[in-house]
Design a protein around this motif. Structure first.
Motif, PDB file in Angstrom:
ATOM      1  N   HIS A   1      37.013  42.335   8.629  1.00  0.00           N
ATOM      2  CA  HIS A   1      36.651  42.680  10.009  1.00  0.00           C
ATOM      3  C   HIS A   1      36.143  44.118  10.099  1.00  0.00           C
ATOM      4  O   HIS A   1      35.102  44.387  10.718  1.00  0.00           O
ATOM      5  CB  HIS A   1      37.849  42.490  10.947  1.00  0.00           C
ATOM      6  CG  HIS A   1      38.243  41.077  11.140  1.00  0.00           C
ATOM      7  ND1 HIS A   1      39.055  40.406  10.255  1.00  0.00           N
ATOM      8  CD2 HIS A   1      37.941  40.195  12.125  1.00  0.00           C
ATOM      9  CE1 HIS A   1      39.230  39.176  10.686  1.00  0.00           C
ATOM     10  NE2 HIS A   1      38.564  39.016  11.817  1.00  0.00           N
TER      11      HIS A   1
ATOM     12  N   PRO B   1      36.077  39.131  16.399  1.00  0.00           N
ATOM     13  CA  PRO B   1      37.392  39.098  17.059  1.00  0.00           C
ATOM     14  C   PRO B   1      38.520  38.923  16.038  1.00  0.00           C
ATOM     15  O   PRO B   1      38.376  38.182  15.058  1.00  0.00           O
ATOM     16  CB  PRO B   1      37.306  37.870  17.968  1.00  0.00           C
ATOM     17  CG  PRO B   1      35.845  37.617  18.152  1.00  0.00           C
ATOM     18  CD  PRO B   1      35.181  38.097  16.904  1.00  0.00           C
ATOM     19  N   PRO B   2      39.649  39.596  16.267  1.00  0.00           N
ATOM     20  CA  PRO B   2      40.758  39.528  15.311  1.00  0.00           C
ATOM     21  C   PRO B   2      41.331  38.120  15.156  1.00  0.00           C
ATOM     22  O   PRO B   2      41.885  37.800  14.108  1.00  0.00           O
ATOM     23  CB  PRO B   2      41.801  40.489  15.871  1.00  0.00           C
ATOM     24  CG  PRO B   2      41.361  40.861  17.228  1.00  0.00           C
ATOM     25  CD  PRO B   2      39.925  40.492  17.381  1.00  0.00           C
ATOM     26  N   HIS B   3      41.180  37.272  16.165  1.00  0.00           N
ATOM     27  CA  HIS B   3      41.714  35.908  16.046  1.00  0.00           C
ATOM     28  C   HIS B   3      40.827  35.022  15.158  1.00  0.00           C
ATOM     29  O   HIS B   3      41.239  33.944  14.754  1.00  0.00           O
ATOM     30  CB  HIS B   3      41.890  35.270  17.429  1.00  0.00           C
ATOM     31  CG  HIS B   3      40.599  35.006  18.140  1.00  0.00           C
ATOM     32  ND1 HIS B   3      40.012  35.950  18.937  1.00  0.00           N
ATOM     33  CD2 HIS B   3      39.788  33.928  18.148  1.00  0.00           C
ATOM     34  CE1 HIS B   3      38.877  35.455  19.425  1.00  0.00           C
ATOM     35  NE2 HIS B   3      38.718  34.233  18.950  1.00  0.00           N
ATOM     36  N   PHE B   4      39.603  35.492  14.824  1.00  0.00           N
ATOM     37  CA  PHE B   4      38.725  34.751  13.920  1.00  0.00           C
ATOM     38  C   PHE B   4      39.110  35.129  12.495  1.00  0.00           C
ATOM     39  O   PHE B   4      38.840  36.219  12.015  1.00  0.00           O
ATOM     40  CB  PHE B   4      37.257  35.093  14.179  1.00  0.00           C
ATOM     41  CG  PHE B   4      36.302  34.283  13.352  1.00  0.00           C
ATOM     42  CD1 PHE B   4      35.985  32.989  13.721  1.00  0.00           C
ATOM     43  CD2 PHE B   4      35.742  34.809  12.205  1.00  0.00           C
ATOM     44  CE1 PHE B   4      35.107  32.238  12.955  1.00  0.00           C
ATOM     45  CE2 PHE B   4      34.870  34.067  11.433  1.00  0.00           C
ATOM     46  CZ  PHE B   4      34.543  32.773  11.807  1.00  0.00           C
ATOM     47  N   ARG B   5      39.805  34.203  11.833  1.00  0.00           N
ATOM     48  CA  ARG B   5      40.319  34.488  10.487  1.00  0.00           C
ATOM     49  C   ARG B   5      39.245  34.177   9.455  1.00  0.00           C
ATOM     50  O   ARG B   5      38.598  33.137   9.513  1.00  0.00           O
ATOM     51  CB  ARG B   5      41.574  33.672  10.226  1.00  0.00           C
ATOM     52  CG  ARG B   5      42.687  34.038  11.207  1.00  0.00           C
ATOM     53  CD  ARG B   5      43.919  33.235  11.008  1.00  0.00           C
ATOM     54  NE  ARG B   5      43.610  31.815  11.130  1.00  0.00           N
ATOM     55  CZ  ARG B   5      44.395  30.841  10.702  1.00  0.00           C
ATOM     56  NH1 ARG B   5      45.530  31.119  10.120  1.00  0.00           N
ATOM     57  NH2 ARG B   5      44.054  29.587  10.851  1.00  0.00           N
TER      58      ARG B   5
END
Length: 86
Positions: free
Chosen positions: A23, A35-39
């Motif tokens: 990221h 976005p941090p929720h996109f792994r």
């Protein structure tokens, strides 16, 4: 993604950052906020491998119908049900 892969082939510092903190590496190099929720994970192919293959998700092993199947069968089939009312 094409630009990320191209840069990773020539900039070893960027490549290491992709492996450790993707990221931040993408944000710093391209100004794009993922976005941090996109792994995501970047991996390198070992030199002794001819191919690195990511396996698909396992197929469902349950005998239960999924929601789409349930929707298609709920209420019977009006075309073959002589008592069906329109």
């Amino acid at each position: 993604m094409k630009q990320v892969l191209e840069l990773s082939a020539v900039d070893m510092s960027f490549r290491r950052r992709l492996l450790d903190a993707p990221h931040e590496a993408i944000r710093d190099a391209f100004g794009i906020h993922v976005p941090p929720h996109f792994r995501m994970r970047f991996v390198e192919r070992d030199a002794d491998l001819d191919a690195l293959v990511v396996l698909p998700e396992p197929a469902a092993t349950s005998d239960e119908l999924d929601d789409a199947d349930l929707d298609s069968v709920s209420g019977g089939n009006a075309w073959t049900d002589p008592d069906a009312r329109w």
